[in-house]
Design a protein around this motif. Structure first.
Motif, mmCIF file in Angstrom:
data_model
loop_
_atom_site.group_PDB
_atom_site.id
_atom_site.type_symbol
_atom_site.label_atom_id
_atom_site.label_comp_id
_atom_site.label_asym_id
_atom_site.label_seq_id
_atom_site.Cartn_x
_atom_site.Cartn_y
_atom_site.Cartn_z
ATOM 1 N N GLN A 100 0.859 -1.179 0.000
ATOM 2 C CA GLN A 100 0.000 0.000 0.000
ATOM 3 C C GLN A 100 0.897 1.230 0.000
ATOM 4 O O GLN A 100 1.894 1.285 0.719
ATOM 5 C CB GLN A 100 -0.922 0.022 1.211
ATOM 6 N N TYR A 101 0.519 2.240 -0.807
ATOM 7 C CA TYR A 101 1.442 3.359 -0.962
ATOM 8 C C TYR A 101 0.750 4.712 -0.957
ATOM 9 O O TYR A 101 -0.449 4.831 -1.198
ATOM 10 C CB TYR A 101 2.276 3.197 -2.241
ATOM 11 N N SER A 102 1.565 5.740 -0.671
ATOM 12 C CA SER A 102 1.165 7.137 -0.824
ATOM 13 C C SER A 102 1.876 7.691 -2.050
ATOM 14 O O SER A 102 2.931 7.191 -2.449
ATOM 15 C CB SER A 102 1.515 7.951 0.417
ATOM 16 N N GLU A 103 1.304 8.746 -2.612
ATOM 17 C CA GLU A 103 1.821 9.222 -3.901
ATOM 18 C C GLU A 103 1.604 10.721 -4.047
ATOM 19 O O GLU A 103 0.595 11.269 -3.598
ATOM 20 C CB GLU A 103 1.097 8.482 -5.029
ATOM 21 N N THR A 104 2.551 11.370 -4.696
ATOM 22 C CA THR A 104 2.418 12.765 -5.098
ATOM 23 C C THR A 104 2.754 12.865 -6.584
ATOM 24 O O THR A 104 3.803 12.366 -7.019
ATOM 25 C CB THR A 104 3.357 13.680 -4.307
ATOM 26 N N ILE A 105 1.859 13.474 -7.363
ATOM 27 C CA ILE A 105 2.099 13.710 -8.793
ATOM 28 C C ILE A 105 1.940 15.203 -9.063
ATOM 29 O O ILE A 105 0.949 15.807 -8.638
ATOM 30 C CB ILE A 105 1.106 12.954 -9.697
ATOM 31 N N THR A 106 2.895 15.782 -9.769
ATOM 32 C CA THR A 106 2.812 17.180 -10.172
ATOM 33 C C THR A 106 2.828 17.262 -11.696
ATOM 34 O O THR A 106 3.720 16.693 -12.351
ATOM 35 C CB THR A 106 3.974 17.999 -9.599
ATOM 36 N N PHE A 107 1.823 17.954 -12.244
ATOM 37 C CA PHE A 107 1.717 18.167 -13.689
ATOM 38 C C PHE A 107 1.949 19.657 -13.972
ATOM 39 O O PHE A 107 1.265 20.515 -13.409
ATOM 40 C CB PHE A 107 0.327 17.776 -14.206
ATOM 41 N N THR A 108 2.897 19.945 -14.862
ATOM 42 C CA THR A 108 3.246 21.324 -15.206
ATOM 43 C C THR A 108 3.062 21.521 -16.702
ATOM 44 O O THR A 108 3.623 20.751 -17.505
ATOM 45 C CB THR A 108 4.708 21.624 -14.836
ATOM 46 N N PRO A 109 2.308 22.540 -17.132
ATOM 47 C CA PRO A 109 2.049 22.694 -18.568
ATOM 48 C C PRO A 109 3.272 23.130 -19.357
ATOM 49 O O PRO A 109 4.106 23.900 -18.864
ATOM 50 C CB PRO A 109 0.947 23.764 -18.620
ATOM 51 N N ILE A 110 3.383 22.619 -20.568
ATOM 52 C CA ILE A 110 4.316 23.139 -21.567
ATOM 53 C C ILE A 110 3.624 24.370 -22.148
ATOM 54 O O ILE A 110 2.560 24.259 -22.744
ATOM 55 C CB ILE A 110 4.603 22.099 -22.655
ATOM 56 N N THR A 111 4.201 25.540 -21.984
ATOM 57 C CA THR A 111 3.439 26.778 -22.170
ATOM 58 C C THR A 111 3.303 27.233 -23.615
ATOM 59 O O THR A 111 2.653 28.240 -23.884
ATOM 60 C CB THR A 111 4.065 27.920 -21.348
ATOM 61 N N ALA A 112 3.916 26.533 -24.560
ATOM 62 C CA ALA A 112 3.762 26.903 -25.964
ATOM 63 C C ALA A 112 3.616 25.642 -26.806
ATOM 64 O O ALA A 112 4.249 24.618 -26.517
ATOM 65 C CB ALA A 112 4.960 27.705 -26.452
ATOM 66 N N PRO A 113 2.773 25.675 -27.849
ATOM 67 C CA PRO A 113 2.624 24.510 -28.727
ATOM 68 C C PRO A 113 3.945 24.162 -29.406
ATOM 69 O O PRO A 113 4.741 25.045 -29.750
ATOM 70 C CB PRO A 113 1.578 24.969 -29.755
ATOM 71 N N VAL A 114 4.189 22.880 -29.586
ATOM 72 C CA VAL A 114 5.405 22.394 -30.234
ATOM 73 C C VAL A 114 5.034 21.905 -31.636
ATOM 74 O O VAL A 114 4.226 20.985 -31.781
ATOM 75 C CB VAL A 114 6.041 21.250 -29.423
#
Length: 299
Positions: A63-77
């Motif tokens: 059994q686990y704990s978790e942290t996820i961070t999502f950061t946007p890429i601020t310009a289209p590629v």
């Protein structure tokens, strides 16, 4: 007069937009932005081992704990294709998983990107012109795992109202050709977590959590390396001894009402197929599902 080359060079300068503009380009990925935490995760994996000089396996359930961070890429590629071009938007992500029994010990780390690939245009330069160009998969997940694996899984997203329907997924291998005395089911059904976690229905914990809540809307994102263009690359040691052959993942991004409280919730279920120990009197190796499920809230 501006030449075609000058226009093309301008296209390689990527200007970031406002937070609202970035979110509008992310499509179904937009609600992932931010930091999510949860401590009701379950990890199940069978790993190769030896007993009396013979190959066998050990089942680990944690059994686990978790942290996820999502950061946007601020310009289209931009991806240039000549007659067509594609503008990819997406999110960088990092996650850390800790075993609940040993909180100071890291069980898993991972980083990568989620990409929205839906923006394909019919002309190489000039004004943006939306088109109906066929694109079978609009979402990609790219993941790097320090076991020595790199994953590209492709899929799609859909938006619906009400609670999601969680499919029944078993983590117990049912390989043909095993002798009856092999006893491979015992470690799955007789362990310290019996009654808390069901290897025969790994999504049960997700469904039980959702059943206590009012979920108004859900974005479901499903990706799979088995979809054309998907792939898993492994370092030689991993390839030789466990041979991960497929990765599947489903994210349910939910709007939840719980009394007077409203919040964003992320539930996920994913499976990696590991292959080791030769089948009895049959070609090939046994497929051992490695599964992870968790429920997280946005901070």
């Amino acid at each position: 007069m501006e030449t075609n080359n000058e226009a093309l060079l301008k296209g390689f300068v990527r200007l970031g937009g406002s937070p609202e503009e970035v979110a509008s380009k992310l499509g179904p990925l937009a609600d992932l932005e931010g930091t999510w935490t949860g401590n009701t995760g379950w990890n199940l994996i069978a790993v190769p081992s030896m007993k009396s000089g013979l190959p066998t396996f050990t089942v680990l359930i944690q059994q686990y704990s978790e942290t996820i961070t999502f950061t946007p890429i601020t310009a289209p590629v931009p991806n240039r294709g000549g007659a067509k071009q594609q503008f990819i938007t997406g999110l960088l992500y990092e996650l850390t998983i800790n075993d609940m029994k040993y909180p100071n010990g890291i069980l898993h780390v991972e980083n990568g990107m989620w990409l929205n690939m839906a923006d394909v245009e019919a002309q190489p330069d000039g004004p943006v012109v939306e088109s109906n160009i066929a694109r079978p998969f609009s979402i990609a997940r790219m993941s790097a795992i320090p076991h020595g694996d790199v994953v590209i899984a492709l899929g799609n997203a859909e938006i619906s109202s009400g609670a999601p329907v969680f499919p029944t997924i078993t983590a117990i291998p049912v390989p043909a050709g095993l002798p009856p005395q092999f006893g491979y089911i015992d470690q799955y059904t007789k362990n310290e977590f019996s009654g808390q976690f069901a290897p025969a229905d790994v999504n049960k914990t997700l469904a039980e959590t959702a059943a206590t809540q009012t979920i108004t809307n859900v974005t479901t994102i499903t990706v799979d390396t088995a979809n054309k263009g998907g792939n898993i690359s492994n370092i030689p040691f991993v390839e030789k001894y466990v041979d991960p052959s497929r990765f599947q993942s489903t994210f349910w991004i939910e709007d939840v009402v719980l009394g007077d409280l409203t919040f964003k919730q992320l539930q996920y279920s994913q499976q990696t197929d590991l292959n080791f120990i030769k089948k009895f009197n049959l070609p090939g190796d046994i497929l051992w599902p490695h599964v992870n499920v968790n429920t997280l809230r946005k901070s």
